[in-house]
Design a protein around this motif. Structure first.
Motif, PDB file in Angstrom:
ATOM      1  N   GLN A 184       0.833  -1.201   0.000  1.00 28.97           N
ATOM      2  CA  GLN A 184       0.000   0.000   0.000  1.00 28.97           C
ATOM      3  C   GLN A 184       0.870   1.255   0.000  1.00 28.97           C
ATOM      4  O   GLN A 184       0.612   2.196  -0.758  1.00 28.97           O
ATOM      5  N   LEU A 185       1.909   1.282   0.813  1.00 24.80           N
ATOM      6  CA  LEU A 185       2.797   2.449   0.880  1.00 24.80           C
ATOM      7  C   LEU A 185       3.508   2.692  -0.452  1.00 24.80           C
ATOM      8  O   LEU A 185       3.657   3.838  -0.882  1.00 24.80           O
ATOM      9  N   ILE A 186       3.949   1.627  -1.095  1.00 22.91           N
ATOM     10  CA  ILE A 186       4.681   1.771  -2.354  1.00 22.91           C
ATOM     11  C   ILE A 186       3.763   2.279  -3.451  1.00 22.91           C
ATOM     12  O   ILE A 186       4.114   3.205  -4.192  1.00 22.91           O
ATOM     13  N   LEU A 187       2.566   1.717  -3.555  1.00 20.73           N
ATOM     14  CA  LEU A 187       1.611   2.205  -4.552  1.00 20.73           C
ATOM     15  C   LEU A 187       1.251   3.662  -4.273  1.00 20.73           C
ATOM     16  O   LEU A 187       1.225   4.482  -5.193  1.00 20.73           O
ATOM     17  N   GLN A 188       1.030   3.996  -3.010  1.00 13.89           N
ATOM     18  CA  GLN A 188       0.677   5.375  -2.675  1.00 13.89           C
ATOM     19  C   GLN A 188       1.811   6.333  -3.018  1.00 13.89           C
ATOM     20  O   GLN A 188       1.571   7.443  -3.496  1.00 13.89           O
ATOM     21  N   ALA A 189       3.049   5.911  -2.808  1.00 11.69           N
ATOM     22  CA  ALA A 189       4.196   6.762  -3.154  1.00 11.69           C
ATOM     23  C   ALA A 189       4.232   7.037  -4.650  1.00 11.69           C
ATOM     24  O   ALA A 189       4.465   8.169  -5.071  1.00 11.69           O
ATOM     25  N   VAL A 190       3.977   6.005  -5.472  1.00  9.57           N
ATOM     26  CA  VAL A 190       3.957   6.211  -6.925  1.00  9.57           C
ATOM     27  C   VAL A 190       2.845   7.189  -7.292  1.00  9.57           C
ATOM     28  O   VAL A 190       3.054   8.110  -8.088  1.00  9.57           O
ATOM     29  N   LEU A 191       1.673   7.001  -6.708  1.00  8.45           N
ATOM     30  CA  LEU A 191       0.549   7.895  -6.997  1.00  8.45           C
ATOM     31  C   LEU A 191       0.862   9.330  -6.575  1.00  8.45           C
ATOM     32  O   LEU A 191       0.569  10.276  -7.304  1.00  8.45           O
ATOM     33  N   ASP A 192       1.472   9.489  -5.406  1.00 10.85           N
ATOM     34  CA  ASP A 192       1.784  10.826  -4.894  1.00 10.85           C
ATOM     35  C   ASP A 192       2.885  11.513  -5.692  1.00 10.85           C
ATOM     36  O   ASP A 192       2.836  12.719  -5.923  1.00 10.85           O
ATOM     37  N   LEU A 193       3.892  10.750  -6.106  1.00  9.55           N
ATOM     38  CA  LEU A 193       5.046  11.331  -6.796  1.00  9.55           C
ATOM     39  C   LEU A 193       4.785  11.592  -8.277  1.00  9.55           C
ATOM     40  O   LEU A 193       5.477  12.393  -8.891  1.00  9.55           O
ATOM     41  N   GLY A 194       3.829  10.908  -8.856  1.00 14.80           N
ATOM     42  CA  GLY A 194       3.545  11.096 -10.278  1.00 14.80           C
ATOM     43  C   GLY A 194       4.456  10.257 -11.142  1.00 14.80           C
ATOM     44  O   GLY A 194       4.051   9.233 -11.659  1.00 14.80           O
ATOM     45  N   HIS A 195       5.677  10.657 -11.320  1.00 11.24           N
ATOM     46  CA  HIS A 195       6.707   9.892 -12.027  1.00 11.24           C
ATOM     47  C   HIS A 195       7.848   9.715 -11.039  1.00 11.24           C
ATOM     48  O   HIS A 195       8.363  10.703 -10.511  1.00 11.24           O
ATOM     49  N   ALA A 196       8.244   8.472 -10.805  1.00  9.63           N
ATOM     50  CA  ALA A 196       9.276   8.254  -9.793  1.00  9.63           C
ATOM     51  C   ALA A 196      10.092   7.011 -10.099  1.00  9.63           C
ATOM     52  O   ALA A 196       9.558   6.001 -10.549  1.00  9.63           O
ATOM     53  N   THR A 197      11.373   7.109  -9.841  1.00 14.01           N
ATOM     54  CA  THR A 197      12.254   5.950  -9.939  1.00 14.01           C
ATOM     55  C   THR A 197      12.066   5.103  -8.677  1.00 14.01           C
ATOM     56  O   THR A 197      11.549   5.594  -7.661  1.00 14.01           O
ATOM     57  N   PRO A 198      12.504   3.862  -8.707  1.00  9.66           N
ATOM     58  CA  PRO A 198      12.430   3.058  -7.484  1.00  9.66           C
ATOM     59  C   PRO A 198      13.163   3.717  -6.311  1.00  9.66           C
ATOM     60  O   PRO A 198      12.699   3.632  -5.166  1.00  9.66           O
ATOM     61  N   GLU A 199      14.251   4.397  -6.601  1.00  9.82           N
ATOM     62  CA  GLU A 199      14.990   5.066  -5.533  1.00  9.82           C
ATOM     63  C   GLU A 199      14.163   6.205  -4.923  1.00  9.82           C
ATOM     64  O   GLU A 199      14.171   6.420  -3.707  1.00  9.82           O
ATOM     65  N   GLN A 200      13.438   6.944  -5.751  1.00 13.72           N
ATOM     66  CA  GLN A 200      12.587   8.016  -5.239  1.00 13.72           C
ATOM     67  C   GLN A 200      11.418   7.446  -4.447  1.00 13.72           C
ATOM     68  O   GLN A 200      11.034   8.001  -3.417  1.00 13.72           O
ATOM     69  N   VAL A 201      10.862   6.341  -4.917  1.00 13.40           N
ATOM     70  CA  VAL A 201       9.794   5.668  -4.169  1.00 13.40           C
ATOM     71  C   VAL A 201      10.342   5.212  -2.820  1.00 13.40           C
ATOM     72  O   VAL A 201       9.703   5.388  -1.783  1.00 13.40           O
ATOM     73  N   HIS A 202      11.539   4.644  -2.827  1.00 15.14           N
ATOM     74  CA  HIS A 202      12.171   4.167  -1.593  1.00 15.14           C
ATOM     75  C   HIS A 202      12.325   5.316  -0.587  1.00 15.14           C
ATOM     76  O   HIS A 202      12.003   5.164   0.596  1.00 15.14           O
ATOM     77  N   THR A 203      12.791   6.453  -1.065  1.00 15.62           N
ATOM     78  CA  THR A 203      12.966   7.613  -0.184  1.00 15.62           C
ATOM     79  C   THR A 203      11.627   8.028   0.426  1.00 15.62           C
ATOM     80  O   THR A 203      11.536   8.289   1.634  1.00 15.62           O
TER      81      THR A 203
END
Length: 142
Positions: A22-41
């Motif tokens: 859930q956190l990872i999907l939400q991070a992608v949704l919140d960031l718009g375009h994101a690398t795995p490293e940005q999602v990780h952060t």
């Protein structure tokens, strides 16, 4: 996407909803375009124990489920975004790294020609074009 919708999608595939998914999907949704490293952060701000391997595996799972998609905007990591977004072609400036988007239908004539001549169907919603943005071309880079 709501937590219950994600849970239903996962359950239909014999999987369970975890806090990390859930956190990872939400991070992608919140960031718009994101690398795995940005999602990780982003995820580590909420759950410090999530490692980068979990991020990569979960992004792959979410892509197989049709919830996210990726493109390559550089030679580095892929960039993920929500699959439900309108498809778009990325314009990537080689000088400043700026990313813009255009309607993939602009590439439809080319895609049709490739299909006609080569029998190859181009996924024009998964294309990145590299060049120089107008600001860099004009020396207006800031």
């Amino acid at each position: 996407m709501s937590e219950s919708s994600l849970a239903e999608i996962l359950r239909s595939r014999g999987l369970r909803l975890t806090a990390q998914r859930q956190l990872i999907l939400q991070a992608v949704l919140d960031l718009g375009h994101a690398t795995p490293e940005q999602v990780h952060t982003a995820v580590r701000e909420v759950a410090a124990g999530v490692n980068i391997t979990t991020i990569y595996r979960t992004l792959e799972l979410l892509e197989r489920l049709g919830l996210v998609t990726h493109t390559h905007l550089s030679h580095g990591s892929p960039t993920y975004h929500a699959a439900g977004e309108d498809q778009h072609v990325h314009l990537v400036c080689r000088d400043c790294g700026a990313i813009d988007e255009i309607d993939p239908e602009l590439l439809r004539p080319l895609a049709d020609q490739v299909a006609s001549q080569r029998g190859f169907r181009v996924d024009i919603g998964h294309v990145s074009l590299f060049g120089v943005c107008v600001r860099c071309e004009n020396g207006d880079r800031k």
